[in-house]
Scaffold this active site. Structure first.
Site, PDB file in Angstrom:
ATOM      1  N   MET A 108      57.751  35.707  33.817  1.00 34.17           N
ATOM      2  CA  MET A 108      58.534  36.916  33.549  1.00 34.17           C
ATOM      3  C   MET A 108      59.425  37.238  34.747  1.00 34.17           C
ATOM      4  SD  MET A 108      56.203  39.264  31.110  1.00 34.17           S
ATOM      5  CE  MET A 108      55.188  40.006  32.358  1.00 34.17           C
ATOM      6  N   GLY A 109      59.605  36.268  35.625  1.00 35.60           N
ATOM      7  CA  GLY A 109      60.514  36.457  36.757  1.00 35.60           C
ATOM      8  C   GLY A 109      59.883  37.220  37.908  1.00 35.60           C
ATOM      9  N   HIS A 117      53.988  31.744  41.404  1.00 35.51           N
ATOM     10  CA  HIS A 117      54.869  30.962  40.525  1.00 35.51           C
ATOM     11  C   HIS A 117      55.279  29.650  41.200  1.00 35.51           C
ATOM     12  CE1 HIS A 117      55.902  35.263  39.261  1.00 35.51           C
ATOM     13  NE2 HIS A 117      55.415  34.736  38.148  1.00 35.51           N
ATOM     14  N   GLN A 131      54.645  41.748  24.268  1.00 34.55           N
ATOM     15  CA  GLN A 131      53.328  41.787  24.912  1.00 34.55           C
ATOM     16  C   GLN A 131      53.110  43.069  25.723  1.00 34.55           C
ATOM     17  OE1 GLN A 131      54.287  38.150  27.237  1.00 34.55           O
ATOM     18  NE2 GLN A 131      53.232  39.166  28.922  1.00 34.55           N
ATOM     19  N   GLY A 177      48.599  30.164  35.629  1.00 31.38           N
ATOM     20  CA  GLY A 177      47.752  30.576  36.739  1.00 31.38           C
ATOM     21  C   GLY A 177      46.390  31.083  36.267  1.00 31.38           C
ATOM     22  N   LYS A 202      44.985  33.374  37.630  1.00 30.00           N
ATOM     23  CA  LYS A 202      45.052  34.824  37.822  1.00 30.00           C
ATOM     24  C   LYS A 202      44.938  35.547  36.483  1.00 30.00           C
ATOM     25  CE  LYS A 202      46.964  38.727  39.748  1.00 30.00           C
ATOM     26  NZ  LYS A 202      47.926  39.200  38.802  1.00 30.00           N
ATOM     27  N   GLN A 232      44.346  35.058  29.483  1.00 26.71           N
ATOM     28  CA  GLN A 232      45.567  34.488  28.896  1.00 26.71           C
ATOM     29  C   GLN A 232      45.497  32.963  28.899  1.00 26.71           C
ATOM     30  OE1 GLN A 232      49.714  35.851  29.939  1.00 26.71           O
ATOM     31  NE2 GLN A 232      49.653  34.072  31.291  1.00 26.71           N
ATOM     32  N   LEU A 281      48.740  37.548  44.599  1.00 30.34           N
ATOM     33  CA  LEU A 281      50.164  37.814  44.400  1.00 30.34           C
ATOM     34  C   LEU A 281      50.424  38.205  42.950  1.00 30.34           C
ATOM     35  CD1 LEU A 281      51.663  34.977  46.555  1.00 30.34           C
ATOM     36  CD2 LEU A 281      51.909  37.411  46.953  1.00 30.34           C
TER      37      LEU A 281
HETATM   38  P1  AMP Z   1      54.084  36.164  35.059  1.00 34.96           P
HETATM   39  O1  AMP Z   1      55.459  35.995  35.577  1.00 34.96           O
HETATM   40  O2  AMP Z   1      53.328  37.291  35.705  1.00 34.96           O
HETATM   41  O3  AMP Z   1      54.030  36.220  33.547  1.00 34.96           O
HETATM   42  O4  AMP Z   1      53.271  34.874  35.464  1.00 34.96           O
HETATM   43  C1  AMP Z   1      53.741  33.588  35.136  1.00 34.96           C
HETATM   44  C2  AMP Z   1      52.665  32.585  35.471  1.00 34.96           C
HETATM   45  O5  AMP Z   1      52.365  32.663  36.870  1.00 34.96           O
HETATM   46  C3  AMP Z   1      51.345  32.851  34.734  1.00 34.96           C
HETATM   47  O6  AMP Z   1      50.796  31.614  34.335  1.00 34.96           O
HETATM   48  C4  AMP Z   1      50.504  33.524  35.782  1.00 34.96           C
HETATM   49  O7  AMP Z   1      49.117  33.324  35.591  1.00 34.96           O
HETATM   50  C5  AMP Z   1      50.970  32.791  37.037  1.00 34.96           C
HETATM   51  N1  AMP Z   1      50.660  33.594  38.227  1.00 34.96           N
HETATM   52  C6  AMP Z   1      50.957  34.889  38.455  1.00 34.96           C
HETATM   53  N2  AMP Z   1      50.463  35.289  39.639  1.00 34.96           N
HETATM   54  C7  AMP Z   1      49.826  34.227  40.179  1.00 34.96           C
HETATM   55  C8  AMP Z   1      49.102  33.995  41.383  1.00 34.96           C
HETATM   56  N3  AMP Z   1      48.931  34.949  42.304  1.00 34.96           N
HETATM   57  N4  AMP Z   1      48.584  32.764  41.596  1.00 34.96           N
HETATM   58  C9  AMP Z   1      48.746  31.777  40.674  1.00 34.96           C
HETATM   59  N5  AMP Z   1      49.415  31.926  39.525  1.00 34.96           N
HETATM   60  C10 AMP Z   1      49.947  33.127  39.269  1.00 34.96           C
END
Ligand code: AMP
Length: 274
Positions: free
Chosen positions: A27-28, A34, A58, A144, A146, A150, A181
């Protein structure tokens, strides 16, 4: 990096890439979490595509859809520096139609924990991930740990819908102070961030207790609760197996301890895989 803004263009571009293709949907507001997913894909695939799409379906009513952090210029630069092949940034109208097909995420596992606090959140997640998979047609997709629930639900969808994609999980990346993060961390004031540090601290303490032989989930949760005592709202502290069944005792190599809290208006999640 080639920036692609429409599905039509992506379809045209995609046809010119053959061989293994790694995909990182985001989601940027890209950060080191990321980046670790992107780097893993770059090493293991001939091509790497990243998407940035803040998926409206979502987000629940009243959540931060409209003010979700945006750092587009920096995100583009980062993809350029990393040598990402394609950065896909579709608009909402490109991805969604009138009278949309709804995805119903599997009951129970999508309506506990994150799904209990954010009902139908995972319907939207699976809907957009399935669309993005169908558009990008990756060989591998990187997620991730994290967002553990999901990750589980997406792996489960891939398996049950026989999607020809390999899901690759990656460890949580943390800041130097231990905080996982997240794009949402920028919402935190310095004081709130200080409070939030209790989250990784509580997980570390739990993992030390487990190393010393503690297996009882209730005792582990109580220890975490104690460390989180100054946090405004605790949404859940839970111990589950890797299939997201609640467990009474830690089963080493098959357990995850999950936390969701609110610090001020910011919702934070974290977890540790045991
Ligand atoms: P998001 O942009 O928040 O939707 O995350 C995109 C991807 O990055 C998802 O697969 C998240 O699980 C992963 N992600 C977000 N934060 C972290 C992190 N701190 N460590 C590893 N992966 C992450």
């Amino acid at each position: 990096v080639l920036i692609v803004k429409t599905v039509d263009e992506l379809n045209r571009v995609r046809a010119s890439y053959s061989g293994s293709l790694g995909f990182i949907p985001t989601m940027g507001a890209l950060h080191k979490g990321h980046i670790s997913l992107i780097k893993e894909s770059l090493v293991n695939n001939k091509h790497t595509f990243v998407s940035i799409f803040v998926n409206p379906t979502q987000f629940l009513e009243g959540e931060d859809l409209d003010k979700y952090p945006k750092t587009i210029e920096a995100d583009i630069k980062l993809c350029q520096v990393l040598n990402v092949d394609v950065l896909f940034m579709p608009s909402k109208d490109d991805i969604y139609f009138d009278n949309e097909i709804k995805i119903q995420a599997p009951f129970i596992k999508s309506y506990i924990l994150e799904g209990y606090n954010r009902p139908a959140h995972f319907d939207g997640v699976l809907q957009v991930v399935l669309k993005l998979f169908n558009i990008v047609k990756p060989s591998k997709a990187y997620f991730g740990k994290k967002d553990a629930q999901q990750l589980f639900l997406i792996s489960n969808m891939v398996k049950k819908l026989f999607l020809p994609i390999e899901i690759i999980p990656k460890d949580i990346i943390r800041d130097d102070d231990g905080l996982a993060l997240s794009s949402r961390n920028i919402y935190l004031t310095p004081q709130q961030r200080n409070q939030a540090l209790a989250i990784p601290k509580s997980l570390l303490k739990a993992s030390n207790l487990i190393s010393n032989g503690l297996v009882d989930s209730i005792k582990i949760k109580n220890s975490i609760k104690e460390t989180l005592k100054d946090i405004d709202i605790i949404e859940y502290i839970e111990v589950v197996d890797r299939e997201f069944n609640r467990i009474k005792e830690i089963d080493v190599k098959n357990s995850i301890i999950l936390i969701a809290v609110r610090v001020g208006n910011t919702r934070l999640i974290d977890n540790i895989w045991i």
